[in-house]
Structure formats: structure tokens, C-alpha cells
Motif scaffolding. Sequence first.
Motif, PDB file in Angstrom:
ATOM      1  N   ILE A   1       0.615  -0.821  -0.014  1.00 18.07           N
ATOM      2  CA  ILE A   1       0.115  -0.007   0.231  1.00 18.07           C
ATOM      3  C   ILE A   1       1.125   1.352   0.399  1.00 18.07           C
ATOM      4  CG2 ILE A   1      -1.563   0.913   2.133  1.00 18.07           C
ATOM      5  CD1 ILE A   1      -2.556  -1.271   2.284  1.00 18.07           C
TER       6      ILE A   1
ATOM      7  N   TYR B   1       2.232   2.013  -3.403  1.00 19.53           N
ATOM      8  CA  TYR B   1       1.767   2.064  -4.452  1.00 19.53           C
ATOM      9  C   TYR B   1       1.327   3.636  -4.119  1.00 19.53           C
ATOM     10  CZ  TYR B   1      -3.020   3.431  -6.242  1.00 19.53           C
ATOM     11  OH  TYR B   1      -3.744   3.705  -7.399  1.00 19.53           O
TER      12      TYR B   1
ATOM     13  N   LEU C   1      -0.879  -1.662  -6.200  1.00 15.83           N
ATOM     14  CA  LEU C   1      -2.129  -1.658  -6.426  1.00 15.83           C
ATOM     15  C   LEU C   1      -2.619  -3.683  -6.109  1.00 15.83           C
ATOM     16  CD1 LEU C   1      -5.109  -0.567  -4.807  1.00 15.83           C
ATOM     17  CD2 LEU C   1      -4.956  -0.580  -7.676  1.00 15.83           C
TER      18      LEU C   1
ATOM     19  N   GLY D   1      -4.078  -5.795  -3.058  1.00 11.59           N
ATOM     20  CA  GLY D   1      -5.584  -6.179  -2.790  1.00 11.59           C
ATOM     21  C   GLY D   1      -5.479  -7.678  -3.379  1.00 11.59           C
TER      22      GLY D   1
ATOM     23  N   LEU E   1      -3.858  -9.168  -0.042  1.00 12.07           N
ATOM     24  CA  LEU E   1      -5.379  -9.334   1.194  1.00 12.07           C
ATOM     25  C   LEU E   1      -6.334 -10.280   0.823  1.00 12.07           C
ATOM     26  CD1 LEU E   1      -6.386  -7.565   3.319  1.00 12.07           C
ATOM     27  CD2 LEU E   1      -8.225  -6.024   2.064  1.00 12.07           C
ATOM     28  N   LEU E   2      -7.267 -10.403  -0.753  1.00 13.34           N
ATOM     29  CA  LEU E   2      -7.720 -11.555  -0.619  1.00 13.34           C
ATOM     30  C   LEU E   2      -6.635 -13.173   0.255  1.00 13.34           C
ATOM     31  CD1 LEU E   2      -9.974 -13.018  -1.973  1.00 13.34           C
ATOM     32  CD2 LEU E   2      -8.406 -12.977  -4.505  1.00 13.34           C
TER      33      LEU E   2
ATOM     34  N   TYR F   1     -11.064  -9.617   3.555  1.00 12.95           N
ATOM     35  CA  TYR F   1     -11.108  -8.620   1.925  1.00 12.95           C
ATOM     36  C   TYR F   1     -12.517  -9.090   2.040  1.00 12.95           C
ATOM     37  CZ  TYR F   1     -11.366  -9.067  -3.085  1.00 12.95           C
ATOM     38  OH  TYR F   1     -10.919  -9.178  -4.715  1.00 12.95           O
TER      39      TYR F   1
ATOM     40  N   LEU G   1     -14.490  -5.279   1.059  1.00  6.96           N
ATOM     41  CA  LEU G   1     -15.663  -4.995  -0.509  1.00  6.96           C
ATOM     42  C   LEU G   1     -16.902  -5.209  -0.029  1.00  6.96           C
ATOM     43  CD1 LEU G   1     -12.805  -5.882  -1.995  1.00  6.96           C
ATOM     44  CD2 LEU G   1     -13.970  -7.096  -3.050  1.00  6.96           C
TER      45      LEU G   1
ATOM     46  N   ILE H   1     -15.339   1.369  -4.364  1.00  2.37           N
ATOM     47  CA  ILE H   1     -13.343   0.516  -4.947  1.00  2.37           C
ATOM     48  C   ILE H   1     -14.096   0.507  -5.835  1.00  2.37           C
ATOM     49  CG2 ILE H   1     -12.777  -1.459  -4.754  1.00  2.37           C
ATOM     50  CD1 ILE H   1     -13.741  -2.125  -1.514  1.00  2.37           C
TER      51      ILE H   1
ATOM     52  N   GLN I   1      -9.838   6.468  -3.457  1.00  4.32           N
ATOM     53  CA  GLN I   1      -9.445   5.809  -2.565  1.00  4.32           C
ATOM     54  C   GLN I   1      -9.161   6.547  -0.399  1.00  4.32           C
ATOM     55  OE1 GLN I   1      -5.328   5.742  -3.687  1.00  4.32           O
ATOM     56  NE2 GLN I   1      -5.950   4.960  -5.278  1.00  4.32           N
TER      57      GLN I   1
ATOM     58  N   THR J   1     -12.595   5.704   1.096  1.00  7.11           N
ATOM     59  CA  THR J   1     -11.931   3.923   1.610  1.00  7.11           C
ATOM     60  C   THR J   1     -11.588   3.838   2.659  1.00  7.11           C
ATOM     61  OG1 THR J   1     -12.863   3.457  -0.588  1.00  7.11           O
ATOM     62  CG2 THR J   1     -11.190   1.687   1.196  1.00  7.11           C
TER      63      THR J   1
END
Length: 334
Positions: free
Chosen positions: A18, A21, A62, A66, A69-70, A77, A81, A88, A130, A133
Motif C-alpha cells: 500500500i 502504491y 495496488l 488487493g 489481502l484476498l 477482503y 468489499l 472501490i 481511495q 475508502t
Amino acid sequence: MLAFDLPTVWAFIIAFAIFAYVVMDGFDLGIGILFSRLPPGRERDSAMNSIAPVWDGNETWLVLGGGGLLAAFPLAYATILSALYAPIVAMLLALIFRGVAFEFRWRDPGHRALWDAAFSLGSVVAALAQGITLGALLQGVAVDSRAYAGGWFDWLTPFSVLVGVSLVCGYALLGATWLIMKSEGSLQDRCYRLAFGLGIGTILAIAAVSGATPFLSDVYWKRWFAWPQILFTAQVPLLVAIATAAFFWSLGRRHHATPFLVALVIFALSLAGLGISLFPYVVPPRISIWDAAAPAASLQFMLPGVLVLVPIILAYTAWSYWVFRGKTGHEGYH
């Protein structure tokens, strides 16, 4: 012991992705945010050329954040979401929108003004989404029985909007200081002026978000002000103050690279403050990194691949920036 430590290791890997990014795509988005403030022609072309060799590779981080995290925290995640689908999806659509505009402004010169507006709008929406979020996550997500229990618009609050606007201002600052480093002449002079105002705005935004955050939760308040950890946490605003003074000093001396580097330090300190508030929760205030972690066997299986790939990505990225170092011109993007 290993199974207990692995979620922490993966949390730091995702936090690093993160941060990478924000550092690498922040100035990219910032240039798009500032695009409408630049006159058409040479200055806009030079701004685009300054990011042309690297802009599409910045999203690598990014994807890593992501995807990590998944894979490492599937519960987090799914919860994030479910709670934050709207901002997002808006961010992803905006990133696609600005990417298309980036390519088409050169290949469709007859509609360049339209593509320039699309590039700027996509950058603003992506940065705002962003920030919203992040603000929505920081203020807490309603969870019941390991599932999201809130409504569709729980993410939309004054605090989340404040964080969103703050991130837009911060990205614009990174964009202005990047152009100071990469340009010369009238564009550089314009960006010195923009960076001064954006620097003031970013510091005020950091102060506003930092002042509001401890009131969101007793956990945040104790994390920052309880004794004796206040001796540690107080160093963050102190370092931000020192970095702020260095930033404006470097602008006054019209340094080329120093304003950008110091702006990155301010961003790093802001993310450190965010980490102090959140850790060990990945979905505050209920789901910690240990609650959300995938099975230890999965974390162990994925770790060697990440430890190999991340240094390769870093090396390639560093090489790309080194090859395209120096000032940029206004010639068309090829």
C-alpha cells in the motif's frame, strides 16, 4: 509460534504494498488532479511525458495489495468489499477511465481537450474514492457473526469525505513536487507556486484528520494518548513538523528534488500514524489480523513466492526510474 507470527508478517507485506502504491501512483494521480490547472500545449505534454514510462507499472502495487489481502486475509477482503463496494468500484472505473484517456489524448488529437478532461476527472475520482475508502475503514465497519452488518451508504460520512479530500490534496502535492523535479521553465515555476499552496493545504488536512481520528474510538484515543506510549506516538507529529519546515525551506531555496522527497517523508509519517491507530485490526473495531488470517499452511506456502517476487519488482521499478531519470520534454508520448 510460527503460525502466530505469519499474519503479522503478511500484514507488513500488504502495508508495504500500500505504501509503495501511494508513493508511486500518488504523484501520477496528482499530475492528473493538477492537469486542469496547466495550460494546454507544452506544459500538459511535458507533464504527461514525465510519467509516461512508469505510470502503468505503478498499479502493480495496488494489485499486490488487493491480491495479498484476498489470499492472506480472506475474511477481511470479503468484509471490506461488502462494506465499501461503491467507492472501490468507483476507484477502479476511474483508473480505467484515466488510463484510456492517457493513451487516446495522443492518438486522437482532434478530441484532445475531451481526453484531457477525462484524464483529470478520472484522477480526481480515483484519489477521492481511495481516501473515502480509507476514512470509512478507519471509522469502523459494522460486523456481526464474521459478516458485514451495515448498510449500503455507511461509508459516506463527513469523516470519510474529509479523508478523501485530504488525499486528493496530498496527491496533488506529490504531483506538483514531481513536476518540479522533472520539468523546467514555465511549468516548473508554476509548480513551485502550486506546491506552496498545496503544502499548506496538505498539512492542514493532516492536522484535521489526525485531530478527528482519536475521537472515533476509545481504542484510538488510548493508542495515542495513554501513558507511556504517548512518549512514542508523540514523535510522529514532531517529525511531521520537522518535515514540514524542511519542505517549505526547500521550496524557498527552489530545490528540484528535495520538495518531492520531503513530501514522500510526510506521506510515510502519515501512514505510520495510520498504522499506529489500526494495528492489529484489519477491519476495525472487530476483526484483527489473526481473526482474518488464512490457514497457516496457506500463509507459509505463499510467503516464499512473495519474498522472491517483491525484490524483483522493486529492482525492475528502480531500473525503470533510473533509465528515465532527468528532465522531460514536451514531445509526443510514443
